[in-house]
Motif scaffolding. Sequence first.
Motif: not given
Length: 290
Positions: A53, A56, A102, A106, A122, A169-170, A176-177, A179
């Motif tokens: 991730h 941001e 996190h 998914s 992260e 994450h994407s 919806r993601k 990152d």
Amino acid sequence: MKPASSRLALLALAATLLTTACAPGIIHHNTYYTDTSRPARYQDTRIRFLVMHYTEIDEKQSLDVLTQEQVSAHYVVSDHPEEKHGEPIIWQLVPESQRAWHAGISFWQGTTELNAASIGIENVNLGPIDGPQGRTWQPYPPQQVDALIRLAKDIVTRYDIPPTRVVGHSDIAPQRKIDPGPVFPWKQLYDAGVGAWPDESTVTKELAGREPHAPADVRALQQKLARYGYEVATDGVLDDRTRRVFAAFQMHFRPADYSGNPDAQTDAIAQALLDKYVPNATPEPAPAAP
């Protein structure tokens, strides 16, 4: 004073308890004992995926949010990690044995809700920056990449995580993601032994002389990405949901162009990855888009 017989009985009981407590495989849990001397043959680790991730937000805000709000990660890699004895210090917020929040909703390779089966990292990074000249992306500094590689390599080694299960994450939530973004150092991680990457020679072979941006068959590309691990319909329809999946795949493996268009180069990269990592796999069924 207790009779000799009573003292002998107590000593015998104490000796028995001591022997039991110290016996191999016997663990005392305050009110009971467990015997671990007969482990089951068929078992594996809870941890089967590694998810990347970006935060941001800056490091201080990231640590505040990830420790106080209803979101968390196992590790946070600073964009300027401090060192101890010449080695980077990495924040650990959740023990690996515990589930961190996190991944959210998914899907990857047939598994849903990856929080329960993954470790989340992260990386302190602002991600997309929109300015007068358009969108740019904050780079990942070399010292952060070095720390991340050390951490990720240790994790995939200890848990024997396959290359195709090191994801962003994407990848696992493309609707919806976005990152960890298009400038995330996937190729550097691969070169260090973490994650998947296609062989350029195989990509060239799979292109078979086609112009890289020539249109590709939508259904065939959907099927390849579903086989690799993505949640995508295989109906041949190029709708917004499918485009977001194509874009997530391109952001990971062809970050120079992640428009979501189904083209020959994307198709060749997908096939090269399948040839390398899952040549005999059966495609995972994915639900059709609503």
